[in-house]
Design a protein around this motif. Sequence first.
Motif, mmCIF file in Angstrom:
data_model
loop_
_atom_site.group_PDB
_atom_site.id
_atom_site.type_symbol
_atom_site.label_atom_id
_atom_site.label_comp_id
_atom_site.label_asym_id
_atom_site.label_seq_id
_atom_site.Cartn_x
_atom_site.Cartn_y
_atom_site.Cartn_z
ATOM 1 N N ASN A 1 -4.015 17.807 21.374
ATOM 2 C CA ASN A 1 -3.775 19.081 20.705
ATOM 3 C C ASN A 1 -3.310 18.811 19.283
ATOM 4 N N LEU A 2 -4.159 19.151 18.320
ATOM 5 C CA LEU A 2 -3.874 18.905 16.910
ATOM 6 C C LEU A 2 -3.500 20.184 16.174
ATOM 7 N N ALA B 1 -1.819 1.557 21.688
ATOM 8 C CA ALA B 1 -0.726 2.065 22.518
ATOM 9 C C ALA B 1 -1.222 3.090 23.530
ATOM 10 N N ASP B 2 -0.581 3.106 24.691
ATOM 11 C CA ASP B 2 -0.859 4.112 25.721
ATOM 12 C C ASP B 2 0.020 5.327 25.438
ATOM 13 N N LEU B 3 -0.574 6.325 24.788
ATOM 14 C CA LEU B 3 0.130 7.557 24.449
ATOM 15 C C LEU B 3 -0.538 8.743 25.133
ATOM 16 N N VAL B 4 -1.124 8.473 26.300
ATOM 17 C CA VAL B 4 -1.810 9.522 27.054
ATOM 18 C C VAL B 4 -0.802 10.607 27.441
ATOM 19 N N GLY B 5 -1.095 11.837 27.040
ATOM 20 C CA GLY B 5 -0.234 12.968 27.383
ATOM 21 C C GLY B 5 1.114 12.961 26.692
ATOM 22 N N ALA C 1 -11.146 16.719 20.357
ATOM 23 C CA ALA C 1 -9.770 17.213 20.419
ATOM 24 C C ALA C 1 -9.743 18.737 20.363
ATOM 25 N N ALA C 2 -8.534 19.288 20.373
ATOM 26 C CA ALA C 2 -8.325 20.729 20.185
ATOM 27 C C ALA C 2 -7.487 20.917 18.932
ATOM 28 N N GLY C 3 -7.705 22.022 18.255
ATOM 29 C CA GLY C 3 -6.951 22.317 17.047
ATOM 30 C C GLY C 3 -6.935 23.807 16.793
ATOM 31 N N ARG D 1 0.839 18.686 18.061
ATOM 32 C CA ARG D 1 1.000 19.881 17.235
ATOM 33 C C ARG D 1 2.046 19.648 16.148
ATOM 34 N N ARG D 2 1.676 19.995 14.940
ATOM 35 C CA ARG D 2 2.517 19.873 13.751
ATOM 36 C C ARG D 2 2.828 18.427 13.374
#
Length: 291
Positions: A240-241, A194-198, A260-262, A222-223
């Motif tokens: 963002n994780l 799936a395209d879930l970019v952004g 990723a970021a977390g 997030r969350r």
Amino acid sequence: MEDLRADCSRCFALCCVAPAFTASADFAIDKPSGTPCPNLDPGFRCGIHPHLRDRGFTGCTVFDCFGAGQRVSQVTFAGRDWRGEPATARSMFDAFAVMRPLHELLWYVREAMALPAAAPVRDALTRAFEETERLTLGDAGSLAALDLGAHRARVNDLLLRASELARAEVPPARPGGAPKRGRRRPLGREHRGADLVGADLRGADLRGANLRGAYLIGADLRRADLRMADLIGADLRGANLGGADLTGSLFLIQAQLDAAAGDAATRLPPSLSRPAHWAWRRQAVPPVRGG
């Protein structure tokens, strides 16, 4: 899985030479395949390793060879290096291009074999592991002649079946619109490719979801609850994780986390490490609006 973890001290910097680099957000320069990176020193070490992100080489920090580098360097070529024996360079780089995906398959199959729900296909997974391991022991010529695509397709069919068995044990999420504060919103399970970019996926209930090969670049997770979600091949660059729950996620690898970021609240499987560049504080998450 120590034999499937990179050991740069036993490798001849194959990842710094064999792949091509394209100037982008991941690499600061163009570099043709087979040409050493200008940052590579005479001892096969990166001269800017502590500063790769600052210097524009983020792509290097998220690469994982799964131990293929030392296998080619020390087993396939028995310790002969491409600088000392230039005639071996091309065949060594070609062998690395095949060995890395084979080692990645070994990592995934070993994880699948450990899933209790995968018992119906465990014998087939064991045979696939043994066959893949046998292929890694071939010489450079047999590696070059291998139909990697066909072998990978056969193994991926088994991995998908193991994933389906494991995810079938996750109870379905309740349908509904916007969640009440503190609750998660169910989004369904089928998101393969799936395209879930952004995408705004804050607080999303993705338990047991199929996110194989999904494009989650820059997504806000997030969350989000990603327990038992199949993340094989999912592109998490810049996602963002913060505060997300990834415990028990299927086929998640360290390179995905590194991309990723977390934050300190992100929950990870015990086999993976919190990247050093992640924020150490818990991130604030605005309330989710809409369905």
